[in-house]
Motif scaffolding. Structure first.
Motif, PDB file in Angstrom:
ATOM      1  N   VAL A  83       0.850  -1.187   0.000  1.00  0.00           N
ATOM      2  CA  VAL A  83       0.000   0.000   0.000  1.00  0.00           C
ATOM      3  C   VAL A  83       0.890   1.243   0.000  1.00  0.00           C
ATOM      4  CG1 VAL A  83      -1.889   1.219   1.151  1.00  0.00           C
ATOM      5  CG2 VAL A  83      -1.742  -1.280   1.320  1.00  0.00           C
ATOM      6  N   PRO A  84       1.149   1.796  -1.193  1.00  0.00           N
ATOM      7  CA  PRO A  84       2.006   2.969  -1.294  1.00  0.00           C
ATOM      8  C   PRO A  84       1.250   4.272  -0.998  1.00  0.00           C
ATOM      9  CG  PRO A  84       1.430   2.199  -3.490  1.00  0.00           C
ATOM     10  CD  PRO A  84       0.805   1.256  -2.508  1.00  0.00           C
ATOM     11  N   TRP A  85       1.399   4.743   0.201  1.00  0.00           N
ATOM     12  CA  TRP A  85       0.804   6.020   0.611  1.00  0.00           C
ATOM     13  C   TRP A  85       1.578   6.598   1.784  1.00  0.00           C
ATOM     14  CZ3 TRP A  85      -2.435   9.452  -1.431  1.00  0.00           C
ATOM     15  CH2 TRP A  85      -2.895  10.480  -0.613  1.00  0.00           C
ATOM     16  N   GLY A  86       1.658   5.849   2.861  1.00  0.00           N
ATOM     17  CA  GLY A  86       2.431   6.265   4.016  1.00  0.00           C
ATOM     18  C   GLY A  86       1.849   7.456   4.741  1.00  0.00           C
ATOM     19  N   LEU A  87       2.664   8.485   4.924  1.00  0.00           N
ATOM     20  CA  LEU A  87       2.281   9.658   5.702  1.00  0.00           C
ATOM     21  C   LEU A  87       1.815  10.817   4.822  1.00  0.00           C
ATOM     22  CD1 LEU A  87       5.203   9.471   8.296  1.00  0.00           C
ATOM     23  CD2 LEU A  87       2.896   8.537   8.508  1.00  0.00           C
ATOM     24  N   ALA A  88       1.445  10.516   3.594  1.00  0.00           N
ATOM     25  CA  ALA A  88       0.934  11.548   2.688  1.00  0.00           C
ATOM     26  C   ALA A  88      -0.427  12.038   3.195  1.00  0.00           C
ATOM     27  CB  ALA A  88       0.796  10.994   1.271  1.00  0.00           C
ATOM     28  N   THR A  89      -0.831  13.194   2.699  1.00  0.00           N
ATOM     29  CA  THR A  89      -2.151  13.722   3.048  1.00  0.00           C
ATOM     30  C   THR A  89      -2.898  14.068   1.773  1.00  0.00           C
ATOM     31  OG1 THR A  89      -1.322  15.989   3.221  1.00  0.00           O
ATOM     32  CG2 THR A  89      -1.367  14.681   5.257  1.00  0.00           C
ATOM     33  N   GLN A  92      -4.847   6.073  -5.590  1.00  0.00           N
ATOM     34  CA  GLN A  92      -4.241   6.834  -4.495  1.00  0.00           C
ATOM     35  C   GLN A  92      -5.270   7.133  -3.403  1.00  0.00           C
ATOM     36  OE1 GLN A  92      -1.117   6.307  -4.455  1.00  0.00           O
ATOM     37  NE2 GLN A  92      -0.384   8.392  -4.416  1.00  0.00           N
ATOM     38  N   SER A  93      -6.466   7.513  -3.796  1.00  0.00           N
ATOM     39  CA  SER A  93      -7.515   7.781  -2.806  1.00  0.00           C
ATOM     40  C   SER A  93      -7.852   6.524  -2.013  1.00  0.00           C
ATOM     41  CB  SER A  93      -8.771   8.326  -3.485  1.00  0.00           C
ATOM     42  OG  SER A  93      -8.529   9.623  -3.979  1.00  0.00           O
ATOM     43  N   ALA A  94      -7.904   5.391  -2.697  1.00  0.00           N
ATOM     44  CA  ALA A  94      -8.181   4.121  -2.005  1.00  0.00           C
ATOM     45  C   ALA A  94      -7.066   3.791  -1.019  1.00  0.00           C
ATOM     46  CB  ALA A  94      -8.351   2.996  -3.030  1.00  0.00           C
ATOM     47  N   ASN A  95      -5.815   4.028  -1.415  1.00  0.00           N
ATOM     48  CA  ASN A  95      -4.687   3.772  -0.515  1.00  0.00           C
ATOM     49  C   ASN A  95      -4.708   4.725   0.679  1.00  0.00           C
ATOM     50  OD1 ASN A  95      -3.748   1.617  -1.978  1.00  0.00           O
ATOM     51  ND2 ASN A  95      -2.240   2.803  -3.116  1.00  0.00           N
ATOM     52  N   GLN A  96      -5.128   5.958   0.435  1.00  0.00           N
ATOM     53  CA  GLN A  96      -5.249   6.919   1.533  1.00  0.00           C
ATOM     54  C   GLN A  96      -6.299   6.438   2.532  1.00  0.00           C
ATOM     55  OE1 GLN A  96      -8.080   9.189   2.121  1.00  0.00           O
ATOM     56  NE2 GLN A  96      -7.024   9.945   3.929  1.00  0.00           N
ATOM     57  N   LYS A 144      -7.335   3.313   3.100  1.00  0.00           N
ATOM     58  CA  LYS A 144      -6.824   2.135   3.821  1.00  0.00           C
ATOM     59  C   LYS A 144      -5.842   2.562   4.905  1.00  0.00           C
ATOM     60  CE  LYS A 144      -6.768  -1.053  -0.091  1.00  0.00           C
ATOM     61  NZ  LYS A 144      -5.880  -1.784  -0.999  1.00  0.00           N
ATOM     62  N   THR A 145      -4.948   3.478   4.528  1.00  0.00           N
ATOM     63  CA  THR A 145      -3.901   3.912   5.451  1.00  0.00           C
ATOM     64  C   THR A 145      -4.481   4.709   6.614  1.00  0.00           C
ATOM     65  OG1 THR A 145      -2.330   3.937   3.611  1.00  0.00           O
ATOM     66  CG2 THR A 145      -1.696   5.140   5.586  1.00  0.00           C
ATOM     67  N   ALA A 146      -5.491   5.511   6.351  1.00  0.00           N
ATOM     68  CA  ALA A 146      -6.103   6.340   7.401  1.00  0.00           C
ATOM     69  C   ALA A 146      -6.663   5.498   8.533  1.00  0.00           C
ATOM     70  CB  ALA A 146      -7.182   7.233   6.807  1.00  0.00           C
TER      71      ALA A 146
END
Length: 198
Positions: free
Chosen positions: A60-66, A149-153, A155-157
């Motif tokens: 899941v490539p997102w991490g600490l992005a906003t 990217q929105s989907a990864n955000q 999941k990460t949230a």
């Protein structure tokens, strides 16, 4: 081949009969030095050795992005800048378009490149693992990459991350698993598979 590797491989052959599998989710950033080191030096070599039959891998490539949306305009800000946002999107597109073996090989290659967000290096990695750079590029340039990217955000949230890579094993996070996976991912997974076989 060292003794631990031989024992692990023998165990994997025995376990293969029973169909045991470890679910591994890795939440990461494409330009984070910790993420890059883990993927290149721990995750990919172990995944290539143990295989997708034993490791159910989700990257899941997102991490600490906003991500913010103001007046229907989406803005993504990544910890390591716009190049990381671009590389995260490339990774998401590769994961979406290709099987886990090919996409993980591509991502490991990209993470080991001198310039991991450079199209020439990314295209070379796609060629090296036998996937279509054109297909990835099309995804990045169309709305599909933004959707991923929105989907990864989302999941990460759910995890409220403070560190990358964050490694989730069988749906649960623990500091003990995180530390063991970062230290020796292959040994850790072999140990889990051995435990599952008991």
């Amino acid at each position: 081949m060292n003794i631990l590797m031989k024992v692990c491989l023998i165990s994997l052959v025995a376990i293969g009969i029973n169909g045991k599998q470890v679910k591994v989710q890795v939440y990461y950033e494409s330009l984070s030095s910790n993420s890059m080191s883990f993927i290149v030096n721990q995750l990919y070599p172990a995944f290539a050795t143990i295989g997708s039959e034993k490791i159910d891998l989700e990257l899941v490539p997102w991490g600490l992005a906003t991500e913010t949306i103001v007046d229907e305009t989406k803005t993504v800000v990544c910890q390591h800048g716009s190049e990381e946002c671009y590389a995260n999107k490339v990774h998401a597109c590769a994961i979406d378009a290709f099987d886990v073996i090919a996409s993980t090989g591509f991502i490991s290659c990209a993470e080991s490149a001198v310039f991991p967000a450079n199209d020439a290096d990314l295209k070379e990695c796609a060629t090296k693992v036998g996937i279509s750079w054109c297909e990835i590029e099309e995804c990045v340039k169309t709305g599909r990459g933004d959707e991923l990217q929105s989907a990864n955000q989302e999941k990460t949230a759910l995890l409220n991350l403070s560190y990358v890579p964050t490694i989730i094993i069988d749906g649960s996070y623990s500091d003990e698993n995180q530390n063991a996976a970062e230290r020796d991912f292959e040994g850790f997974i072999c140990g889990l598979l051995g435990d599952y076989d008991a």
